[in-house]
Design a protein around this motif. Structure first.
Motif, mmCIF file in Angstrom:
data_model
loop_
_atom_site.group_PDB
_atom_site.id
_atom_site.type_symbol
_atom_site.label_atom_id
_atom_site.label_comp_id
_atom_site.label_asym_id
_atom_site.label_seq_id
_atom_site.Cartn_x
_atom_site.Cartn_y
_atom_site.Cartn_z
ATOM 1 N N ALA A 181 0.810 -1.220 -0.136
ATOM 2 C CA ALA A 181 -0.065 -0.174 -0.021
ATOM 3 C C ALA A 181 0.847 1.308 -0.042
ATOM 4 O O ALA A 181 0.507 2.136 -0.631
ATOM 5 C CB ALA A 181 -0.951 0.032 1.047
ATOM 6 N N GLU A 182 1.976 1.255 0.667
ATOM 7 C CA GLU A 182 2.999 2.230 0.507
ATOM 8 C C GLU A 182 3.391 2.711 -0.757
ATOM 9 O O GLU A 182 3.604 3.788 -1.111
ATOM 10 C CB GLU A 182 4.027 2.091 1.561
ATOM 11 C CG GLU A 182 3.839 2.338 3.209
ATOM 12 C CD GLU A 182 4.799 2.051 4.198
ATOM 13 O OE1 GLU A 182 4.956 2.411 5.362
ATOM 14 O OE2 GLU A 182 5.673 1.208 3.663
ATOM 15 N N GLY A 183 3.717 1.505 -1.484
ATOM 16 C CA GLY A 183 4.217 1.651 -2.953
ATOM 17 C C GLY A 183 3.078 2.232 -3.637
ATOM 18 O O GLY A 183 3.394 3.114 -4.403
ATOM 19 N N CYS A 184 1.768 2.046 -3.667
ATOM 20 C CA CYS A 184 0.759 2.604 -4.268
ATOM 21 C C CYS A 184 0.564 4.134 -3.801
ATOM 22 O O CYS A 184 0.319 4.858 -4.713
ATOM 23 C CB CYS A 184 -0.308 2.074 -4.130
ATOM 24 S SG CYS A 184 -1.908 2.561 -4.923
ATOM 25 N N ALA A 185 0.560 4.368 -2.654
ATOM 26 C CA ALA A 185 0.432 5.744 -2.106
ATOM 27 C C ALA A 185 1.776 6.816 -2.765
ATOM 28 O O ALA A 185 1.308 7.663 -2.817
ATOM 29 C CB ALA A 185 0.617 5.889 -0.654
ATOM 30 N N GLN A 186 2.820 6.242 -2.963
ATOM 31 C CA GLN A 186 3.926 6.749 -3.779
ATOM 32 C C GLN A 186 3.742 6.873 -5.389
ATOM 33 O O GLN A 186 4.213 7.936 -5.808
ATOM 34 C CB GLN A 186 5.036 6.269 -3.332
ATOM 35 C CG GLN A 186 5.534 6.443 -1.621
ATOM 36 C CD GLN A 186 6.503 5.417 -1.000
ATOM 37 O OE1 GLN A 186 7.320 5.004 -1.865
ATOM 38 N NE2 GLN A 186 6.568 5.622 0.216
ATOM 39 N N GLN A 187 3.152 5.741 -5.564
ATOM 40 C CA GLN A 187 3.319 5.714 -7.172
ATOM 41 C C GLN A 187 2.048 5.610 -7.883
ATOM 42 O O GLN A 187 2.216 6.072 -9.201
ATOM 43 C CB GLN A 187 4.099 4.295 -7.631
ATOM 44 C CG GLN A 187 5.577 4.214 -7.024
ATOM 45 C CD GLN A 187 6.075 2.706 -7.237
ATOM 46 O OE1 GLN A 187 6.076 2.155 -8.433
ATOM 47 N NE2 GLN A 187 6.379 2.068 -6.454
#
Length: 224
Positions: A181-187
């Protein structure tokens, strides 16, 4: 553990609900052209974009969390564990529906043959090191996910043993989910999807603290 559910569990459940409500409100605002929305909707995400990859992978990840939650509800009468399991199953089933719904709206498939899990995060292989959060264990599709053998073990356990194993498995599951989820929040480029992803991060971190406390009360601890 019997009696009324401690306030800690209520707070964690409230955090999850607020995250869902925020994401839903953002979706409605964007669809209605609300001037308060952060920015116009971007172009439809591509097949291998972070937006589409996250939606596909997190839908699969969430499905296993729902499965584990239903298993443990049948293996223990402990009110606190059953309440947590219900909250996780309800929240992640709803979030999964949103993710799959976006894929439908974008006209994108829910499964892409030969696409390594989590490859949208910028790694060359689905079982590699994802942003420093480690590899999937043998027999697991993605980091944090349980193996078939672990699910069978959970289904065969009961009482305290089932509670401890569920909390340990779900702790691992949440850690993997937070990293994704952190990856999506950033990308991710889609504002409402980024908002949902950040809501997942916040809610699951809260649940990680809660589950560590629940394990401690059972004389156990998270694995690894």
């Amino acid at each position: 553990m019997t009696g009324r559910t401690p306030r800690t569990y209520w707070v964690a459940g409230t955090a999850v609900l607020l995250a869902l409500l925020f994401a839903a409100a953002a979706t409605v605002a964007a669809a209605n052209g609300d001037p308060g929305a952060a920015r116009p909707l971007p172009a439809t995400p591509g097949l291998h974009s972070p937006d589409a990859g996250f939606a596909r992978d997190m839908a699969v990840h969430h499905q296993q969390a729902v499965e584990m939650s239903f298993i443990v509800r049948d293996r223990t009468g402990d009110e606190a564990v059953r309440t947590l399991a219900f909250d996780i199953a309800n929240t992640q089933a709803n979030q999964r529906g949103m993710l799959l719904g976006w894929l439908d709206l974008w006209g994108l498939p829910k499964v892409v043959a030969d696409e390594p899990p989590m490859s949208w995060m910028g790694t060359s292989a689905g079982h590699g090191d994802h942003a420093g959060h480690g590899a999937a264990k043998p027999g697991a599709l993605m980091p944090g996910m349980a193996t078939k053998e672990e699910l069978e073990q959970l289904g065969a356990a009961s009482g305290r043993d089932a509670e401890v194993l569920f909390l340990q498995l779900m702790t691992d599951h949440h850690r993997g989910g937070v990293a994704m989820a952190e990856g999506c929040a950033q990308q991710c480029a889609t504002p409402v999807e980024r908002a949902l992803a950040q809501g997942m991060v916040d809610a699951q971190r809260s649940e990680l603290t809660l589950m560590a406390d629940m394990l401690g009360k059972r004389g156990a601890a998270p694995r690894g």
